[in-house]
Enzyme design. Structure first.
Site, short mmCIF file in Angstrom:
data_model
loop_
_atom_site.label_atom_id
_atom_site.label_comp_id
_atom_site.label_asym_id
_atom_site.label_seq_id
_atom_site.Cartn_x
_atom_site.Cartn_y
_atom_site.Cartn_z
N GLY A 184 -3.03 -2.62 -6.52
CA GLY A 184 -1.71 -3.48 -6.60
C GLY A 184 -2.52 -4.32 -7.47
O GLY A 184 -2.92 -4.60 -7.84
N GLU A 185 -1.19 -4.62 -8.06
CA GLU A 185 -1.10 -6.49 -9.46
C GLU A 185 -2.07 -7.22 -8.12
O GLU A 185 -1.83 -8.76 -9.53
CB GLU A 185 0.06 -6.04 -10.10
CG GLU A 185 0.03 -5.17 -10.68
CD GLU A 185 1.71 -5.45 -12.32
OE1 GLU A 185 2.46 -6.15 -11.62
OE2 GLU A 185 1.49 -4.92 -13.46
N MET A 194 2.92 -9.48 0.17
CA MET A 194 2.45 -9.05 0.90
C MET A 194 0.78 -8.72 0.91
O MET A 194 0.20 -8.09 -0.15
CB MET A 194 2.85 -7.54 0.92
CG MET A 194 4.05 -7.06 1.47
SD MET A 194 5.20 -6.30 1.99
CE MET A 194 6.52 -5.88 2.24
N HIS A 203 1.34 -0.82 0.02
CA HIS A 203 0.38 -0.55 -0.39
C HIS A 203 0.66 1.40 -0.48
O HIS A 203 0.72 2.40 -0.65
CB HIS A 203 -0.51 0.03 1.36
CG HIS A 203 -1.83 -0.82 1.07
ND1 HIS A 203 -1.87 -2.20 1.70
CD2 HIS A 203 -3.05 -1.25 0.66
CE1 HIS A 203 -2.80 -2.59 1.81
NE2 HIS A 203 -3.87 -2.12 1.05
#
Ligand code: PAF
Length: 279
Positions: free
Chosen positions: A148-149, A185, A37
């Site tokens: 995010g990918e 993550m 993030h």
């Protein structure tokens, strides 16, 4: 850093900035912020005049009540992280502020990309995601928004949402952040027991092996390989799919001239983890 819990106050504040042609970057989150993030927020700060981060655990994208109830919350630490990186505005609305009394999603059609993988295993999930993302886009009216990918299918769904609903926002995908042992993550990682945490790096290791096998094995042989690998663990493989990146259609044969990706979803006990890797 200013914190808002009411949309009208945020709309008013941002409208003053937009009158001055300021660029607004937006990072939607469900909290429990980690380095992944943080990288999205930093990218937004670097490329925009002002950055808004939302923290909102969106009930309509959970298809299991239990998953929603157990979703972790670390608000104080999240705010400290955001302040530290230099975020300008944080939006933390209540469920009522967003949904009023109607906690339901809209129904969308995204050319079928919403039906594979996560869509197949989490019925209605992308309707919930699209509903909340559209609501935030309409409140914040960002110039650019960052995703995010790790949630690659979500990223493609949001790109389609912006296109279909004519929302004037650039949707940017950012690389997956990994722990030193390769684990992607995720906010859910904090719920893993010590034993599960020790076992889950296997997900990325297997994903990497599977991707390297694409040079010498057929797609079916790779599916078989992944299935057999997980059979030796206590992790429960939900799906492993090789798909084209934009349509997310499963491929039966890999064409190295096209962008394809391997996608995986695994349950460690009741904790569901996903990951993906470009081929
Ligand atoms: O990826 C997430 O955390 C959520 O799906 C999002 C985009 C914040 C929508 O609730």
């Amino acid at each position: 850093m200013q914190i808002f819990d009411k949309k009208n106050a945020l709309i008013h504040c941002l409208s003053l900035l937009k009158e001055k042609n300021k660029h607004i970057g937006f990072v939607p989150t469900m909290g429990v912020l980690h380095k992944g993030h943080q990288s999205l927020v930093e990218k937004s700060i670097e490329n925009n005049d002002f950055t808004v981060v939302s923290i909102f655990v969106n009930p309509t994208q959970f298809n299991k009540e239990e998953d929603l109830k157990k979703y972790p919350k670390t608000l104080e630490a999240d705010l400290a992280l955001l302040k530290n990186v230099g975020c300008d505005f944080v939006f933390i609305p209540s469920v009522e502020e967003i949904y009023d009394q109607h906690v339901v999603s809209k129904s969308y059609f995204f050319d079928g990309i919403e039906n594979q993988m996560e869509g197949e295993y989490r019925t209605g999930h992308f309707d919930g995601v699209a509903t909340i993302v559209q609501a935030f886009f309409e409140i914040i009216k960002p110039n650019t928004s960052y995703f995010g990918e790790k949630d690659f299918q979500q990223l493609q769904v949001v790109k389609k949402l912006a296109e279909i609903e004519n929302l004037p926002v650039d949707v940017i995908g950012c690389p997956i952040f990994r722990e030193n042992d390769g684990l992607a993550m995720s906010s859910r990682n904090v719920r893993l027991t010590k034993e599960q945490r020790a076992e889950v790096p296997f997900i990325y290791q297997t994903l990497k092996k599977a991707v390297s096998l694409t040079k010498i094995k057929s797609v079916n042989e790779i599916y078989e390989f992944v299935k057999n690998e997980f059979a030796t663990t206590s992790l429960d493989l939900e799906y492993f799919t090789i798909a084209e990146e934009t349509t997310l259609e499963e491929v039966l044969e890999i064409n190295f001239d096209e962008k394809t990706r391997a996608f995986i979803a695994v349950n460690a006990g009741t904790i569901r983890l996903i990951d993906n890797l470009s081929i």
